[in-house]
Design a protein around this motif. Structure first.
Motif, PDB file in Angstrom:
ATOM      1  N   SER A 509     -49.875 -30.563  26.156  1.00  0.00           N
ATOM      2  CA  SER A 509     -48.709 -29.813  25.706  1.00  0.00           C
ATOM      3  C   SER A 509     -47.445 -30.470  26.228  1.00  0.00           C
ATOM      4  O   SER A 509     -47.483 -31.299  27.146  1.00  0.00           O
ATOM      5  N   VAL A 510     -46.317 -30.069  25.642  1.00  0.00           N
ATOM      6  CA  VAL A 510     -45.024 -30.575  26.065  1.00  0.00           C
ATOM      7  C   VAL A 510     -44.123 -29.371  26.328  1.00  0.00           C
ATOM      8  O   VAL A 510     -44.166 -28.369  25.602  1.00  0.00           O
ATOM      9  N   GLU A 511     -43.306 -29.454  27.396  1.00  0.00           N
ATOM     10  CA  GLU A 511     -42.450 -28.333  27.778  1.00  0.00           C
ATOM     11  C   GLU A 511     -41.049 -28.820  28.098  1.00  0.00           C
ATOM     12  O   GLU A 511     -40.864 -29.875  28.727  1.00  0.00           O
ATOM     13  N   LEU A 512     -40.074 -28.017  27.656  1.00  0.00           N
ATOM     14  CA  LEU A 512     -38.676 -28.240  27.996  1.00  0.00           C
ATOM     15  C   LEU A 512     -38.198 -27.014  28.750  1.00  0.00           C
ATOM     16  O   LEU A 512     -38.280 -25.884  28.237  1.00  0.00           O
ATOM     17  N   SER A 513     -37.705 -27.219  29.986  1.00  0.00           N
ATOM     18  CA  SER A 513     -37.340 -26.068  30.819  1.00  0.00           C
ATOM     19  C   SER A 513     -35.994 -26.289  31.493  1.00  0.00           C
ATOM     20  O   SER A 513     -35.522 -27.429  31.627  1.00  0.00           O
ATOM     21  N   GLN A 514     -35.394 -25.173  31.907  1.00  0.00           N
ATOM     22  CA  GLN A 514     -34.122 -25.184  32.612  1.00  0.00           C
ATOM     23  C   GLN A 514     -34.261 -24.338  33.866  1.00  0.00           C
ATOM     24  O   GLN A 514     -34.706 -23.193  33.798  1.00  0.00           O
ATOM     25  N   ARG A 515     -33.877 -24.932  35.045  1.00  0.00           N
ATOM     26  CA  ARG A 515     -33.964 -24.217  36.311  1.00  0.00           C
ATOM     27  C   ARG A 515     -32.566 -23.961  36.853  1.00  0.00           C
ATOM     28  O   ARG A 515     -31.760 -24.874  36.985  1.00  0.00           O
ATOM     29  N   MET A 516     -32.267 -22.671  37.109  1.00  0.00           N
ATOM     30  CA  MET A 516     -30.987 -22.287  37.701  1.00  0.00           C
ATOM     31  C   MET A 516     -31.198 -22.033  39.194  1.00  0.00           C
ATOM     32  O   MET A 516     -32.229 -21.470  39.584  1.00  0.00           O
ATOM     33  N   HIS A 517     -30.220 -22.418  40.000  1.00  0.00           N
ATOM     34  CA  HIS A 517     -30.390 -22.393  41.449  1.00  0.00           C
ATOM     35  C   HIS A 517     -29.565 -21.283  42.103  1.00  0.00           C
ATOM     36  O   HIS A 517     -28.503 -20.894  41.605  1.00  0.00           O
ATOM     37  N   ASP A 521     -28.471 -16.717  50.177  1.00  0.00           N
ATOM     38  CA  ASP A 521     -27.926 -15.361  50.039  1.00  0.00           C
ATOM     39  C   ASP A 521     -28.041 -14.836  48.620  1.00  0.00           C
ATOM     40  O   ASP A 521     -27.383 -13.844  48.257  1.00  0.00           O
ATOM     41  N   MET A 522     -28.825 -15.503  47.792  1.00  0.00           N
ATOM     42  CA  MET A 522     -29.059 -15.133  46.399  1.00  0.00           C
ATOM     43  C   MET A 522     -27.812 -15.289  45.546  1.00  0.00           C
ATOM     44  O   MET A 522     -27.667 -14.658  44.490  1.00  0.00           O
ATOM     45  N   GLY A 523     -26.918 -16.154  45.969  1.00  0.00           N
ATOM     46  CA  GLY A 523     -25.734 -16.448  45.171  1.00  0.00           C
ATOM     47  C   GLY A 523     -26.000 -17.601  44.229  1.00  0.00           C
ATOM     48  O   GLY A 523     -26.627 -18.600  44.608  1.00  0.00           O
ATOM     49  N   TRP A 524     -25.527 -17.470  42.992  1.00  0.00           N
ATOM     50  CA  TRP A 524     -25.772 -18.507  41.993  1.00  0.00           C
ATOM     51  C   TRP A 524     -24.962 -19.750  42.313  1.00  0.00           C
ATOM     52  O   TRP A 524     -23.786 -19.682  42.674  1.00  0.00           O
ATOM     53  N   LYS A 525     -25.609 -20.888  42.136  1.00  0.00           N
ATOM     54  CA  LYS A 525     -24.961 -22.177  42.335  1.00  0.00           C
ATOM     55  C   LYS A 525     -24.664 -22.795  40.966  1.00  0.00           C
ATOM     56  O   LYS A 525     -25.436 -22.664  40.018  1.00  0.00           O
ATOM     57  N   ASP A 526     -23.527 -23.451  40.886  1.00  0.00           N
ATOM     58  CA  ASP A 526     -23.123 -24.075  39.622  1.00  0.00           C
ATOM     59  C   ASP A 526     -23.793 -25.435  39.484  1.00  0.00           C
ATOM     60  O   ASP A 526     -23.138 -26.487  39.441  1.00  0.00           O
ATOM     61  N   ALA A 527     -25.099 -25.408  39.442  1.00  0.00           N
ATOM     62  CA  ALA A 527     -25.883 -26.630  39.309  1.00  0.00           C
ATOM     63  C   ALA A 527     -27.263 -26.238  38.803  1.00  0.00           C
ATOM     64  O   ALA A 527     -27.792 -25.175  39.142  1.00  0.00           O
ATOM     65  N   SER A 528     -27.847 -27.098  37.990  1.00  0.00           N
ATOM     66  CA  SER A 528     -29.147 -26.763  37.408  1.00  0.00           C
ATOM     67  C   SER A 528     -29.979 -28.020  37.251  1.00  0.00           C
ATOM     68  O   SER A 528     -29.496 -29.138  37.437  1.00  0.00           O
ATOM     69  N   ARG A 529     -31.245 -27.821  36.870  1.00  0.00           N
ATOM     70  CA  ARG A 529     -32.174 -28.926  36.638  1.00  0.00           C
ATOM     71  C   ARG A 529     -32.821 -28.726  35.281  1.00  0.00           C
ATOM     72  O   ARG A 529     -33.382 -27.665  35.002  1.00  0.00           O
ATOM     73  N   SER A 530     -32.760 -29.746  34.431  1.00  0.00           N
ATOM     74  CA  SER A 530     -33.405 -29.736  33.117  1.00  0.00           C
ATOM     75  C   SER A 530     -34.572 -30.702  33.152  1.00  0.00           C
ATOM     76  O   SER A 530     -34.430 -31.837  33.645  1.00  0.00           O
ATOM     77  N   ALA A 557     -26.109 -32.128  41.152  1.00  0.00           N
ATOM     78  CA  ALA A 557     -25.929 -31.993  42.593  1.00  0.00           C
ATOM     79  C   ALA A 557     -24.975 -30.844  42.893  1.00  0.00           C
ATOM     80  O   ALA A 557     -24.067 -30.545  42.115  1.00  0.00           O
ATOM     81  N   ALA A 558     -25.189 -30.216  44.043  1.00  0.00           N
ATOM     82  CA  ALA A 558     -24.304 -29.121  44.445  1.00  0.00           C
ATOM     83  C   ALA A 558     -22.896 -29.635  44.716  1.00  0.00           C
ATOM     84  O   ALA A 558     -21.896 -28.994  44.370  1.00  0.00           O
ATOM     85  N   GLU A 559     -22.788 -30.799  45.334  1.00  0.00           N
ATOM     86  CA  GLU A 559     -21.501 -31.444  45.592  1.00  0.00           C
ATOM     87  C   GLU A 559     -21.640 -32.904  45.204  1.00  0.00           C
ATOM     88  O   GLU A 559     -22.478 -33.622  45.752  1.00  0.00           O
ATOM     89  N   VAL A 560     -20.802 -33.378  44.256  1.00  0.00           N
ATOM     90  CA  VAL A 560     -20.902 -34.738  43.734  1.00  0.00           C
ATOM     91  C   VAL A 560     -20.006 -35.660  44.571  1.00  0.00           C
ATOM     92  O   VAL A 560     -18.799 -35.421  44.705  1.00  0.00           O
ATOM     93  N   ALA A 561     -20.624 -36.705  45.148  1.00  0.00           N
ATOM     94  CA  ALA A 561     -19.872 -37.658  45.963  1.00  0.00           C
ATOM     95  C   ALA A 561     -19.128 -38.655  45.099  1.00  0.00           C
ATOM     96  O   ALA A 561     -18.003 -39.059  45.406  1.00  0.00           O
ATOM     97  N   ASP A 562     -19.753 -39.101  43.979  1.00  0.00           N
ATOM     98  CA  ASP A 562     -19.139 -40.091  43.094  1.00  0.00           C
ATOM     99  C   ASP A 562     -18.089 -39.394  42.232  1.00  0.00           C
ATOM    100  O   ASP A 562     -18.408 -38.582  41.373  1.00  0.00           O
ATOM    101  N   GLN A 563     -16.812 -39.732  42.449  1.00  0.00           N
ATOM    102  CA  GLN A 563     -15.729 -39.013  41.794  1.00  0.00           C
ATOM    103  C   GLN A 563     -15.644 -39.294  40.306  1.00  0.00           C
ATOM    104  O   GLN A 563     -15.072 -38.512  39.555  1.00  0.00           O
ATOM    105  N   ASP A 564     -16.153 -40.423  39.841  1.00  0.00           N
ATOM    106  CA  ASP A 564     -16.082 -40.696  38.398  1.00  0.00           C
ATOM    107  C   ASP A 564     -17.115 -39.890  37.625  1.00  0.00           C
ATOM    108  O   ASP A 564     -17.092 -39.853  36.401  1.00  0.00           O
ATOM    109  N   GLY A 565     -18.049 -39.220  38.303  1.00  0.00           N
ATOM    110  CA  GLY A 565     -18.992 -38.301  37.683  1.00  0.00           C
ATOM    111  C   GLY A 565     -20.094 -38.953  36.892  1.00  0.00           C
ATOM    112  O   GLY A 565     -20.818 -38.264  36.175  1.00  0.00           O
ATOM    113  N   LYS A 566     -20.276 -40.235  36.989  1.00  0.00           N
ATOM    114  CA  LYS A 566     -21.345 -40.870  36.242  1.00  0.00           C
ATOM    115  C   LYS A 566     -22.688 -40.581  36.908  1.00  0.00           C
ATOM    116  O   LYS A 566     -22.827 -40.739  38.127  1.00  0.00           O
ATOM    117  N   PRO A 567     -23.700 -40.128  36.146  1.00  0.00           N
ATOM    118  CA  PRO A 567     -25.002 -39.848  36.751  1.00  0.00           C
ATOM    119  C   PRO A 567     -25.735 -41.127  37.130  1.00  0.00           C
ATOM    120  O   PRO A 567     -25.553 -42.178  36.516  1.00  0.00           O
TER     121      PRO A 567
END
Length: 593
Positions: A509-517, A521-530, A557-567
């Protein structure tokens, strides 16, 4: 002599003929000579079936009044058909004929007309008066319909004493008066006048509607009862399906019409009703500021600012500002600002609030709700669709229900069906006995997939998930925790999967999923994993499967070190300080039930 012509009130001793049953001029089928063998004792149903096979005769009757299993004596007969039917079935039954059928009705009693007077007036008018009584008890008959059978221009009802007065317009030398009352034999009174008046050469075309179920008529509906009075209902019961054709009629209200009290038995080509009108039917166009009431069929265009109520079929276009009610079938388009209600719709139902039908051989579009008890081609509603067999698509902002099968379902909240042949898409839940392609946050497919899994991946995330769906597609809901992560503590997963291959002990089988972090303290983080995973699984027993699945992931990443934002691109695991495309691996154990 002139005085005798203009004002001659006399007792009609010149000529008074009583004719029972139907009009003697239209007995083509009933008057035919038949030669019948002796059947002996046989049931009514067998006798009618034999006449249909041997003579090609079609019969119509109310099964509640005629017992087909009752036994009658059918002796040999060589003579007219009506004599044979009366001899076999007995005097309690009467017979009428249409172009296609012979109608059998129960007529237990007979009426008689007495003290008939004629008052000849000016302006081509004649007043006919008399008393109608029960032949057996001699008691007066109230609420019997009396009408001019020659011109069909006027009608009345007898009062509590059985007395009637009927204005006859443009009388000929022969005046034919029809008398009808429910459960009584139809009676025709022929009066020969002692004078000649200018003749009207135009002959009215008459007909008879076969009433399949006399208990289903417009008076049984709320609107039909509200917009009619007791006299009109009695008139309809007395005259049954009898009607005549007329070029036009105009009315202010149902009681104020150019056809007078006989308007309920007239089919018009053009009908214009200021507030409301009441006719037998329409074979052309009808307009009303408030409402239209039609006992039988409508063919053409019918429009009302308020409501249309039709006791028979509608062929054409029916438009109402508030609602349309049709007791039988619609072939064409039915549009209303409020609601449409019909037995079978062959075409399109369009309503601002609700469409209701037993069967729709076309589509239903509603701002609120569509309901089809049996079969419908497609349904589109702002709130809810409900159907038995939906051959095409159901689309609703809220809920779709198919009690049998559905082609495709799309709903903002929930889909419910017994069997879905195509795709089932819902914002929240899909429920079905069988559905191969359900797409929703949660699926409950009775004959589909239900799996509870325990898994861990290369990022140190351990969790449980629930897979639910059909034979091919399924949804994924999961949650878990990171064993050691600086920024994230918990995660929630949603996803969609598809079975590519399934054998006795192996599945792919094949699966496509999205994980929210979330943090600790159960606070939502503005970062996810696909993640995109290819999952080969091995059947360990009848309920357990195990798998090791490679994956391609995009992790924020929770905090991006590379300022140009390239993955970054990495072969294994995510970079803690950068958005990363990377490879991964997930291992799991699945319990299927």
């Amino acid at each position: 002599m002139l005085y005798f012509i203009r004002k001659a009130k006399l007792f009609v001793a010149l000529s008074l003929l009583m004719i029972t049953q139907t009009d003697a001029f239209s007995q083509a089928k009933l008057a035919q000579v038949v030669k019948m063998p002796a059947y002996g004792k046989t049931s009514v149903g067998q006798l009618l079936e034999q006449l249909q096979q041997d003579k090609g005769l079609l019969f119509s009757y109310n099964s509640q009044l005629i017992d087909l299993d009752s036994v009658v004596q059918a002796n040999a007969h060589n003579g007219v058909l009506i004599d044979y039917l009366e001899r076999c079935l007995g005097p309690r039954y009467s017979f009428k004929e249409t172009a296609s059928h012979i109608i059998i009705s129960r007529s237990d009693w007979r009426m008689v007309v007495e003290q008939v007077d004629i008052d000849l007036k000016q302006h081509n008018k004649t007043m006919i008066s008399g008393y109608v009584r029960d032949l057996r008890s001699n008691k007066p008959l109230s609420f019997a319909s009396v009408y001019d059978k020659g011109t069909y221009l006027n009608a009345t009802l007898t009062n509590k004493d059985g007395f009637f007065e009927l204005d006859v317009k443009k009388p000929d030398s022969k005046v034919i008066i029809g008398l009808n009352k429910e459960n009584y034999r139809d009676t025709t009174l022929i009066l020969l006048l002692p004078i000649d008046v200018s003749k009207d050469s135009k002959t009215k075309k008459v007909g008879y509607y076969v009433l399949v179920d006399s208990n289903r008529n417009i008076y049984k509906t709320f609107l039909g009862a509200a917009f009619s009075n007791a006299s009109q209902r009695i008139q309809s019961a007395n005259l049954g399906g009898f009607f005549i054709y007329s070029p036009y009629q105009m009315s202010l209200t149902p009681g104020l019409s150019t056809h007078g009290f006989f308007n309920s038995q007239i089919v018009n080509k053009v009908s214009i009703n200021i507030l409301g009108g009441y006719t037998a039917g329409v074979d052309g166009v009808e307009f009303a500021g408030g409402f239209n009431l039609n006992q039988y069929k409508v063919r053409g265009v019918q429009m009302a600012g308020g409501v249309n109520v039709v006791g028979g079929d509608v062929s054409g276009v029916q438009i109402a500002g508030v609602g349309n009610v049709v007791l039988r079938n619609v072939k064409g388009v039915q549009m209303a600002g409020g609601w449409n209600k019909v037995d079978t719709a062959r075409g399109l139902q369009l309503a601002g609030v609700i469409n209701m039908a037993k069967e729709v051989k076309g589509g239903q579009l509603a701002g609120g709700v569509n309901y089809a008890k049996d079969t419908v081609q497609y349904q589109l509603a702002g709130v809810m669709n409900s159907g038995g067999v939906v051959k095409g698509i159901q689309m609703a902002g809220g809920i779709n229900i198919a009690t049998e099968t559905a082609g495709n379902q799309m709903a903002g909240v929930i889909n419910i069906a017994k069997k879905v042949k195509g795709v089932q898409v819902a914002g929240l839940i899909n429920i079905a006995d069988s559905s191969d392609y359900p797409i929703a946050l949660f699926n409950w497919i009775k004959n589909g997939r239900r799996q509870l899994g325990l898994f861990a991946d290369e990022s140190g995330f351990i969790g449980v998930n629930f897979r639910s769906g059909g034979r091919v597609m399924y949804s994924i809901l999961g949650m878990g925790t990171y064993l050691d992560h600086d920024a994230y503590k918990y995660g929630v997963e949603v996803g969609l999967g598809a079975t590519l291959l399934e054998r006795h002990r192996f599945a792919l089988s094949v699966e496509l999923s999205q994980r929210m972090h979330m943090d600790k303290d159960m606070g939502w983080k503005d970062a996810s994993r696909s993640s995109l995973q290819l999952i080969p699984s091995l059947l360990l027993s009848s309920h357990f499967r195990a798998y090791v699945a490679p994956s391609l992931n995009y992790s924020q990443a929770a905090e991006v070190a590379d300022q140009d934002g390239k993955p970054l691109w990495k072969l294994w695991k995510a970079d803690a300080k950068n958005n990363t495309f990377h490879g991964g691996l997930t291992a799991g154990l699945v319990y299927q039930f």
